[in-house]
Scaffold this motif. Sequence first.
Motif, short mmCIF file in Angstrom:
data_model
loop_
_atom_site.label_atom_id
_atom_site.label_comp_id
_atom_site.label_asym_id
_atom_site.label_seq_id
_atom_site.Cartn_x
_atom_site.Cartn_y
_atom_site.Cartn_z
N VAL A 1 -21.27 27.33 41.35
CA VAL A 1 -20.49 28.27 40.56
C VAL A 1 -19.08 27.74 40.37
CG1 VAL A 1 -19.54 30.61 40.50
CG2 VAL A 1 -21.81 30.22 41.47
N PHE A 2 -18.49 27.24 41.45
CA PHE A 2 -17.10 26.79 41.42
C PHE A 2 -16.99 25.30 41.06
CE2 PHE A 2 -17.71 30.21 44.49
CZ PHE A 2 -16.92 31.17 43.90
N LEU A 3 -18.04 24.53 41.38
CA LEU A 3 -17.97 23.08 41.17
C LEU A 3 -18.33 22.66 39.75
CD1 LEU A 3 -19.55 21.71 44.47
CD2 LEU A 3 -17.15 22.09 43.95
N PHE A 4 -19.20 23.42 39.08
CA PHE A 4 -19.71 22.98 37.77
C PHE A 4 -19.47 23.99 36.65
CE2 PHE A 4 -22.80 21.28 41.03
CZ PHE A 4 -22.12 20.08 41.17
N LEU A 5 -19.61 25.27 36.95
CA LEU A 5 -19.40 26.27 35.89
C LEU A 5 -17.92 26.40 35.54
CD1 LEU A 5 -21.27 29.29 34.95
CD2 LEU A 5 -18.93 29.79 35.55
N ILE A 6 -17.07 26.48 36.56
CA ILE A 6 -15.63 26.64 36.32
C ILE A 6 -15.05 25.45 35.53
CG2 ILE A 6 -13.35 26.92 37.40
CD1 ILE A 6 -15.21 29.42 37.45
N PRO A 7 -15.43 24.18 35.84
CA PRO A 7 -14.94 23.08 34.99
C PRO A 7 -15.29 23.26 33.51
CG PRO A 7 -15.80 22.19 37.02
CD PRO A 7 -16.12 23.66 37.04
N GLY A 8 -16.45 23.88 33.22
CA GLY A 8 -16.81 24.17 31.83
C GLY A 8 -15.83 25.12 31.18
N VAL A 9 -15.42 26.16 31.94
CA VAL A 9 -14.43 27.13 31.42
C VAL A 9 -13.07 26.44 31.26
CG1 VAL A 9 -13.35 29.39 31.78
CG2 VAL A 9 -15.69 29.01 32.59
N ILE A 10 -12.74 25.56 32.22
CA ILE A 10 -11.47 24.79 32.13
C ILE A 10 -11.49 23.93 30.86
CG2 ILE A 10 -10.14 22.90 33.17
CD1 ILE A 10 -11.11 24.03 35.94
N ALA A 11 -12.62 23.27 30.59
CA ALA A 11 -12.74 22.42 29.39
C ALA A 11 -12.56 23.25 28.13
CB ALA A 11 -14.10 21.72 29.39
N LEU A 12 -13.13 24.46 28.12
CA LEU A 12 -12.99 25.35 26.96
C LEU A 12 -11.52 25.77 26.78
CD1 LEU A 12 -14.32 27.07 24.70
CD2 LEU A 12 -14.50 28.92 26.38
N THR A 13 -10.87 26.10 27.90
CA THR A 13 -9.45 26.50 27.87
C THR A 13 -8.60 25.39 27.24
OG1 THR A 13 -9.79 27.75 29.92
CG2 THR A 13 -7.52 27.31 29.30
N LEU A 14 -8.82 24.17 27.70
CA LEU A 14 -8.04 23.03 27.17
C LEU A 14 -8.36 22.77 25.70
CD1 LEU A 14 -8.24 20.62 30.24
CD2 LEU A 14 -6.24 21.90 29.47
N LYS A 15 -9.61 23.01 25.31
CA LYS A 15 -9.98 22.83 23.90
C LYS A 15 -9.29 23.89 23.04
CE LYS A 15 -13.89 22.44 20.74
NZ LYS A 15 -15.33 22.61 20.52
N MET A 16 -9.26 25.13 23.54
CA MET A 16 -8.60 26.21 22.80
C MET A 16 -7.10 25.97 22.65
SD MET A 16 -10.70 29.44 24.45
CE MET A 16 -9.97 30.79 23.53
N ARG A 17 -6.54 25.26 23.62
CA ARG A 17 -5.10 24.94 23.57
C ARG A 17 -4.83 23.63 22.81
NH1 ARG A 17 -3.44 26.07 29.93
NH2 ARG A 17 -3.89 28.31 29.95
N GLY A 18 -5.89 22.98 22.33
CA GLY A 18 -5.73 21.75 21.56
C GLY A 18 -5.49 20.51 22.40
N GLU A 19 -5.78 20.59 23.71
CA GLU A 19 -5.50 19.46 24.61
C GLU A 19 -6.75 18.61 24.89
OE1 GLU A 19 -3.29 20.60 28.15
OE2 GLU A 19 -2.55 22.39 27.10
N LEU A 20 -7.89 19.05 24.42
CA LEU A 20 -9.15 18.35 24.71
C LEU A 20 -10.08 18.57 23.53
CD1 LEU A 20 -9.99 16.86 27.37
CD2 LEU A 20 -11.32 18.88 27.95
N HIS A 21 -10.98 17.61 23.28
CA HIS A 21 -11.93 17.81 22.18
C HIS A 21 -13.33 17.38 22.61
CE1 HIS A 21 -13.61 18.12 18.20
NE2 HIS A 21 -14.12 16.90 18.36
N TRP A 22 -14.29 18.21 22.26
CA TRP A 22 -15.72 17.86 22.40
C TRP A 22 -16.50 18.66 21.36
CZ3 TRP A 22 -17.35 22.70 23.78
CH2 TRP A 22 -16.51 23.48 24.57
N ASP A 23 -17.63 18.12 20.92
CA ASP A 23 -18.42 18.76 19.86
C ASP A 23 -19.51 19.67 20.41
OD1 ASP A 23 -17.04 17.39 17.80
OD2 ASP A 23 -18.15 15.57 18.33
N ASN A 24 -20.17 19.23 21.49
CA ASN A 24 -21.30 19.96 22.05
C ASN A 24 -20.91 20.46 23.44
OD1 ASN A 24 -23.71 20.55 23.44
ND2 ASN A 24 -24.89 19.12 22.17
N PRO A 25 -21.18 21.74 23.78
CA PRO A 25 -20.81 22.25 25.11
C PRO A 25 -21.35 21.39 26.26
CG PRO A 25 -21.54 24.06 23.72
CD PRO A 25 -21.78 22.79 22.94
N ASP A 26 -22.50 20.74 26.04
CA ASP A 26 -23.07 19.91 27.10
C ASP A 26 -22.22 18.67 27.40
OD1 ASP A 26 -25.20 21.60 27.62
OD2 ASP A 26 -26.53 20.63 26.17
#
Length: 537
Positions: free
Chosen positions: A278-303
Amino acid sequence: MLDSLDWVTISIYFAILLGIAVWVILKKKDNTEDYFLAGRNVGWFVVGASIFASNIGSEHVVGLAGTGASNKLPMLIYEIHAWIVLLLGWVFLPFYARAGVFTMPEFLEKRFDARARWILSVFSIVAYVLTKISVTIYAGGVVVSALLGIDFWTGAIATVVLTGIYTVLGGMRAVVYTETLQAIILVLGAAALTVIGLDRVGGWESMRETVSPEYLNMWRSATDPDFPWPWLIISSTIVGIWYWCTDQYIVQRALTAKNIKEGRRGTIFGALLKLMPVFLFLIPGVIALTLKMRGELHWDNPDEAFPVLMSNLLPSGLRGLVAAGLLAALMSSLASVFNSCSTLFTVDIYKKLRPGTPEKKLVRTGQIATAIVVVIGIIWIPIMANISGVLYEYLQSVQSYIAPPIAAVFLLGIFMKRVNAQGAFVTLIVGFLGGALRISLELAKDHLEPGSWLYTLGAVNYLIFAAWFFLFCIVVLVGVSLMTPAPEPEKIANLTYATITREEKERNKASYNWKDIVVSVGILVIVIGIMIWFNGK
């Protein structure tokens, strides 16, 4: 991308892994108990780490982070099934150990008859190709191509070949000992990424504000089209009981233990480790989304969220360690499923057809079976891509069609002595045909007439389908059993709760103490705490 220091870290890791594999291969004996169950001589720490590493493959790392990055947080419920892992040790394992079995189909033969064993053996191998091998190879391709910058298929096939070599040569002992190292590396690497990631986004509250508190709510309304909460709880529990308590892939790890005490403690330790994804893999996904929403990271597919986050956030050297952990996750899952497939084919199919086969030839047969299953898994990958957009959801949806008949037969087989072989046989046949029909209709629903019963069956939410399908399987099992003669006394002796002897009850009671109970209760409290924490408030 990885730099020189990262490659040094990865090289050191693989050198240690190779050393363990060679050590095991030199020690191994050419008999089936050693090759398939590591000589039944493994301690609780290795059992628990192996259960965890088998479960947490790269499909979990990639898929669960993808879930966190794609507004599918209700899928988190599959990750807090640590309480079901406890059921394996406390409820199911004593029956398996008393029966002295190598495989789950072998247990069904002792409790019911040879037909149940045959059906479950063949079906389990097919299920492994559909859910485990193809998904793991696909996720491995995503990870390897993102990390190393090489072609997807090259990365996927290279990893498969490397893992296949040490699994074929070393058997189960090589699998469980290498998995222990892999579990440690993966936990350390992912924990570092979570901590660094949370620091980068400004902490939990800052992340929560960016994605909105509702995003972090795993509980949707009962009428939600994707994840209605009552059906989510029921169906995830059915899948959990099948996966954690009756599936060869996981149970085989507990069967390698020295005795019931070590096996049960291994499942308790495995349950404790199971809380960490929960904390090791799911939370990094939410962190990646947060950074994408802020324009600091880019990826096309959630995977792609986890590998992209890792490549961008981690410092040199540590990035290599996490990359090694991801490759370890991929390899441990593949190694586990390869060994389970070869065990099922060799012990439950080949040995039944040729009972006088020497031990050495049985081991060789298992090695050949492993290679064939790998090839079939690779062929299935392009088909798999049509079923679901997010990898983790694909995995859970297919498992929801496979689990109900098997979970029904094992649960009622242990808890209801009147259930007989005819009931189990009909339930498994009808259940597997029903699951195959659902997968076929889901793939073909765009070509079916909306409103027809076939379209409805193919389009209904998979969580709702699984719950009703499980009830249907129970009705078939009980109904057919009651309409046919009761099972023979030797088919239920010590294999159901109602027929355990006083002596066996005393022996089981002596296999645990207050510490085992306290830790188990503590795990249940943590599970409830996580459910309350992720309520979006």
